[in-house]
Write a protein that holds these residues in place. Structure first.
Motif, mmCIF file in Angstrom:
data_model
loop_
_atom_site.group_PDB
_atom_site.id
_atom_site.type_symbol
_atom_site.label_atom_id
_atom_site.label_comp_id
_atom_site.label_asym_id
_atom_site.label_seq_id
_atom_site.Cartn_x
_atom_site.Cartn_y
_atom_site.Cartn_z
ATOM 1 N N CYS A 171 0.828 -1.212 0.000
ATOM 2 C CA CYS A 171 0.000 0.000 0.000
ATOM 3 C C CYS A 171 0.861 1.260 0.000
ATOM 4 O O CYS A 171 2.005 1.265 0.464
ATOM 5 C CB CYS A 171 -0.916 0.028 1.225
ATOM 6 S SG CYS A 171 -2.078 -1.358 1.319
ATOM 7 N N VAL A 172 0.265 2.328 -0.517
ATOM 8 C CA VAL A 172 0.883 3.643 -0.475
ATOM 9 C C VAL A 172 -0.230 4.675 -0.334
ATOM 10 O O VAL A 172 -1.336 4.485 -0.853
ATOM 11 C CB VAL A 172 1.723 3.914 -1.750
ATOM 12 C CG1 VAL A 172 0.834 3.984 -2.983
ATOM 13 C CG2 VAL A 172 2.534 5.201 -1.604
ATOM 14 N N THR A 173 0.039 5.765 0.380
ATOM 15 C CA THR A 173 -0.914 6.863 0.532
ATOM 16 C C THR A 173 -0.297 8.132 -0.044
ATOM 17 O O THR A 173 0.767 8.567 0.414
ATOM 18 C CB THR A 173 -1.287 7.075 2.008
ATOM 19 O OG1 THR A 173 -1.868 5.884 2.533
ATOM 20 C CG2 THR A 173 -2.281 8.224 2.156
ATOM 21 N N LYS A 174 -0.951 8.678 -1.070
ATOM 22 C CA LYS A 174 -0.493 9.900 -1.721
ATOM 23 C C LYS A 174 -1.697 10.694 -2.204
ATOM 24 O O LYS A 174 -2.731 10.119 -2.537
ATOM 25 C CB LYS A 174 0.422 9.589 -2.918
ATOM 26 C CG LYS A 174 1.799 9.047 -2.553
ATOM 27 C CD LYS A 174 2.650 8.855 -3.806
ATOM 28 C CE LYS A 174 4.041 8.350 -3.460
ATOM 29 N NZ LYS A 174 4.872 8.146 -4.676
ATOM 30 N N ASN A 175 -1.536 12.014 -2.250
ATOM 31 C CA ASN A 175 -2.567 12.882 -2.819
ATOM 32 C C ASN A 175 -3.938 12.607 -2.194
ATOM 33 O O ASN A 175 -4.954 12.574 -2.884
ATOM 34 C CB ASN A 175 -2.628 12.704 -4.340
ATOM 35 C CG ASN A 175 -3.231 13.906 -5.038
ATOM 36 O OD1 ASN A 175 -3.375 14.975 -4.440
ATOM 37 N ND2 ASN A 175 -3.600 13.735 -6.296
#
Length: 332
Positions: free
Chosen positions: A287-291
């Motif tokens: 997972c990644v969290t961006k924008n």
């Protein structure tokens, strides 16, 4: 396999409609719970078969892999059998296309969902709450058969929709709305058939409401804007299921997108939502969290199409929660 890992395959079955609330809310909850438990058990058995039989069976649970293209057999003396040439799936720019769209909708409807793939291509107008009002819109090339839930020989009550012939399908001849579990069908101007399946709607004059909804439907393929861009998909990736869901009462987020692909007997699942949403798929997600959005990719095996889940995640750009900035050029 844990219950969390089964979530992907249980999506559609767990969301099967319970009886409409105009009968009895408590009864609807009881019967709906029994339906979910029964279908969960059946799918759990199916998933067990996947573990036993391997990736080939896993593909069969979703959209079938495109068939082999067979050239016409040669004829005449000395002719040889024509070769069989495999067809390689070619990803389209937007994996989610709707066959029809809503126009006017009653106030109790709060959002539009889309589903493509093995569970059918549908557009859903949905409200909020434990028993959210739902209006399912489907398009068929030919007049569809009687839904299994109706059974027998239901009555067809004629109606005109946009100048075209149609009918209500009901087991209650004096009630076109079928006691709140309503089916409205009509032939479209291009010769196809459209259907509304509605339940949990409240308010007066629901027959007129659904007739108006049907009259404002537009039939025709249109690409659905999505909140991500993928630079490329690995060779052989074939879409099996996709859905853009808007169920904050269930998911804790205003919307979430799930795209599932098969390749080489493997299953790859891409999830996108505002942070905090549930994650579908088999295997441990990367997972990644961006924008202001979160993207997760999970594989049911270490590599699919020559890449890992983390490598596929690196190809994803998140476009943010502002839906006016979403794109229909999702891939490439």
């Amino acid at each position: 396999m844990t219950d969390h890992e089964l979530a992907t395959k249980l999506k559609e079955l767990a969301e099967a409609p319970a009886p409409p609330p105009r009968i009895d809310l408590d009864r609807a909850r009881r019967i709906g719970g029994r339906r979910r438990r029964a279908r969960t058990t059946a799918l759990a058995l199916g998933c067990a078969a996947v573990v036993t039989a391997g990736g080939v069976t896993a593909v069969s649970l979703f959209r079938p892999v495109p068939p082999l293209a067979i050239a016409p057999a040669a004829t005449g003396p000395g002719s040889a059998s024509a070769p069989i040439t495999p067809v390689t799936p070619v990803p389209v720019a937007d994996p989610m296309e709707a066959k029809a769209s809503f126009g006017w909708l009653p106030e109790q409807i709060k959002g539009i969902e889309y589903t493509v793939g093995a569970h059918g291509d549908t557009t859903l107008a949905i409200g909020h709450g434990e028993l959210a009002p739902m209006i399912w819109l489907s398009v068929f090339d030919q007049e569809p058969p009687v839904p299994p839930d109706l059974g027998g020989q239901p009555s067809r009550i004629p109606v005109r929709i946009g100048g075209q012939d149609g009918y209500w399908l009901t087991n209650a001849p004096g009630d076109p709305l079928n006691r709140g579990d309503s089916y409205l069908r009509w032939r479209t101007r291009d010769g196809k058939w459209a259907q509304l399946h509605a339940y949990y709607l409240v308010g007066p004059d629901l027959q007129q409401v659904l007739t108006r909804v049907a009259g404002d439907v537009t039939v025709g393929i249109h690409a659905v804007p999505l909140p991500l861009h993928i630079t490329s998909l690995p060779s052989g990736f074939s879409l099996t299921d996709g859905y853009l869901q808007r169920r904050p009462d269930q998911d804790g987020v205003p919307w979430r997108l799930v795209l599932q692909y098969t390749a080489e007997g493997g299953l790859a699942t891409i999830n996108v939502s505002p942070p905090g949403g549930p994650t579908d798929g088999l295997g441990k997600p990367e997972c990644v969290t961006k924008n202001e959005l979160q993207a997760c990719v999970s594989f049911n095996q270490p590599k699919i199409g020559g890449v890992t889940a983390k490598e596929l995640l690196s190809r994803i750009t998140l476009l943010g929660p502002d839906e006016t900035k979403w794109t229909t050029r999702v891939i490439g």
